[in-house]
Scaffold this motif. Sequence first.
Motif, short mmCIF file in Angstrom:
data_model
loop_
_atom_site.label_atom_id
_atom_site.label_comp_id
_atom_site.label_asym_id
_atom_site.label_seq_id
_atom_site.Cartn_x
_atom_site.Cartn_y
_atom_site.Cartn_z
N PHE A 105 0.82 -1.20 0.00
CA PHE A 105 0.00 0.00 0.00
C PHE A 105 0.86 1.25 0.00
N ASP A 106 1.88 1.26 0.87
CA ASP A 106 2.72 2.45 0.96
C ASP A 106 3.48 2.69 -0.34
N ALA A 107 3.90 1.60 -1.00
CA ALA A 107 4.59 1.74 -2.28
C ALA A 107 3.65 2.33 -3.33
N PHE A 108 2.42 1.82 -3.36
CA PHE A 108 1.44 2.34 -4.31
C PHE A 108 1.23 3.84 -4.13
N HIS A 109 1.07 4.27 -2.88
CA HIS A 109 0.80 5.68 -2.62
C HIS A 109 2.04 6.54 -2.90
N GLU A 110 3.22 5.96 -2.69
CA GLU A 110 4.45 6.70 -3.01
C GLU A 110 4.57 6.92 -4.52
N TYR A 111 4.24 5.89 -5.31
CA TYR A 111 4.36 5.98 -6.76
C TYR A 111 3.25 6.80 -7.40
N THR A 112 2.16 7.01 -6.68
CA THR A 112 1.00 7.71 -7.26
C THR A 112 0.62 8.94 -6.44
N ALA A 113 1.60 9.64 -5.93
CA ALA A 113 1.31 10.86 -5.17
C ALA A 113 0.78 11.92 -6.13
N PRO A 114 -0.43 12.43 -5.92
CA PRO A 114 -1.00 13.43 -6.84
C PRO A 114 -0.29 14.77 -6.73
N LYS A 115 -0.22 15.46 -7.87
CA LYS A 115 0.45 16.76 -7.90
C LYS A 115 -0.53 17.91 -7.70
N ASP A 116 -1.81 17.65 -7.90
CA ASP A 116 -2.79 18.73 -7.74
C ASP A 116 -4.14 18.15 -7.35
N TRP A 117 -5.12 19.02 -7.20
CA TRP A 117 -6.46 18.66 -6.76
C TRP A 117 -7.11 17.64 -7.69
N TYR A 118 -6.98 17.83 -8.99
CA TYR A 118 -7.66 16.94 -9.94
C TYR A 118 -7.01 15.56 -10.00
N GLU A 119 -5.71 15.50 -9.86
CA GLU A 119 -5.06 14.19 -9.80
C GLU A 119 -5.48 13.45 -8.53
N SER A 120 -5.67 14.18 -7.45
CA SER A 120 -6.11 13.52 -6.21
C SER A 120 -7.53 12.98 -6.37
N LEU A 121 -8.39 13.71 -7.09
CA LEU A 121 -9.75 13.23 -7.31
C LEU A 121 -9.75 11.96 -8.14
N LEU A 122 -8.93 11.93 -9.20
CA LEU A 122 -8.86 10.74 -10.05
C LEU A 122 -8.30 9.55 -9.28
N LYS A 123 -7.35 9.81 -8.42
CA LYS A 123 -6.77 8.70 -7.66
C LYS A 123 -7.84 8.04 -6.80
N ALA A 124 -8.67 8.85 -6.16
CA ALA A 124 -9.72 8.29 -5.31
C ALA A 124 -10.78 7.56 -6.13
N TYR A 125 -11.12 8.10 -7.29
CA TYR A 125 -12.21 7.54 -8.09
C TYR A 125 -11.76 6.37 -8.96
N VAL A 126 -10.63 6.52 -9.63
CA VAL A 126 -10.16 5.52 -10.57
C VAL A 126 -9.30 4.45 -9.90
N GLY A 127 -8.26 4.89 -9.19
CA GLY A 127 -7.36 3.93 -8.55
C GLY A 127 -8.04 3.11 -7.48
N ASP A 128 -8.71 3.79 -6.57
CA ASP A 128 -9.40 3.08 -5.49
C ASP A 128 -10.58 2.29 -6.02
N GLY A 129 -11.22 2.81 -7.07
CA GLY A 129 -12.35 2.09 -7.65
C GLY A 129 -11.93 0.76 -8.23
N PHE A 130 -10.79 0.73 -8.91
CA PHE A 130 -10.28 -0.52 -9.48
C PHE A 130 -9.99 -1.53 -8.37
N ALA A 131 -9.33 -1.06 -7.32
CA ALA A 131 -9.01 -1.95 -6.20
C ALA A 131 -10.28 -2.46 -5.53
N ALA A 132 -11.26 -1.59 -5.35
CA ALA A 132 -12.51 -1.99 -4.70
C ALA A 132 -13.23 -3.06 -5.51
N ASP A 133 -13.20 -2.95 -6.83
CA ASP A 133 -13.82 -3.98 -7.67
C ASP A 133 -13.14 -5.34 -7.44
N PHE A 134 -11.81 -5.32 -7.32
CA PHE A 134 -11.08 -6.56 -7.09
C PHE A 134 -11.46 -7.17 -5.74
#
Length: 246
Positions: A105-134
């Motif tokens: 988990f910590d490696a994933f968050h280190e590699y995908t640290a958002p640079k701005d507000w919109y990247e943070s929104l996508l991370k929550a919606y797209v990245g977490d959404g994919f994991a939740a489906d799994f």
Amino acid sequence: MSDTQGPSGPEPEPGPPSSAGPAGLSGDMDYRQGAVDLLGVLAYGALTAFERLAEDARMAPSLADKVYVATMAAHQIEHFARVRDRLAELNADVMVAMEPFHAPFDAFHEYTAPKDWYESLLKAYVGDGFAADFYREVAAFVDPDTRALVHEVLADEGHGEFVVEQVRSAIAEDPAKAGRLALWGRRLVGEALTQAQRVAANRDALTSLLTGTVDRPGMDLAAISRMFSRLIENHTKRMAKLGLQA
């Protein structure tokens, strides 16, 4: 990962009938450990989601956005507490159950640290959404009580609509954002796949929930292939809803 994801898409293929006992699990120790691992993933995911959302709130462009995201962060602590209590019912300690998932988990968050507000929104919606489906796919093979809890803590509580509205509005104002965010979405799903593979490689009991054992059937190769097709299909739908190409 957090529960901040979009529509869950097609239902996972049903797991085998449960032979759950009073504690909610059969006497199969591998089966029990797999369920504990799944709950450990969710507990650590909720904890890290709280930290991330609290940090994301600092990048919010308005006070209303800050309050909304901070409220979502508070919900993650509620989810953590529910998973912790379920683990206690199974005579498992939440701290022990979470420990194997710190590094991936910590490696994933280190590699995908958002640079701005919109990247943070996508991370929550797209990245977490994919994991939740799994995780929903894996939950098809655990006892009914644990399965119900998994679906409850992964339910979209309106955050998906919030993200879609924010991102689509931003693209409408500045179409150049679309290309950058589409690339970011692809990177997120790639890193999420890598993380899932790392977890599966290190946690045999969790993997055995999907693949089955001698006396408990699971997915064959064809079913696993269909599962990954569903994951990619759901990801593509999320990106399309955002107005982005997958």
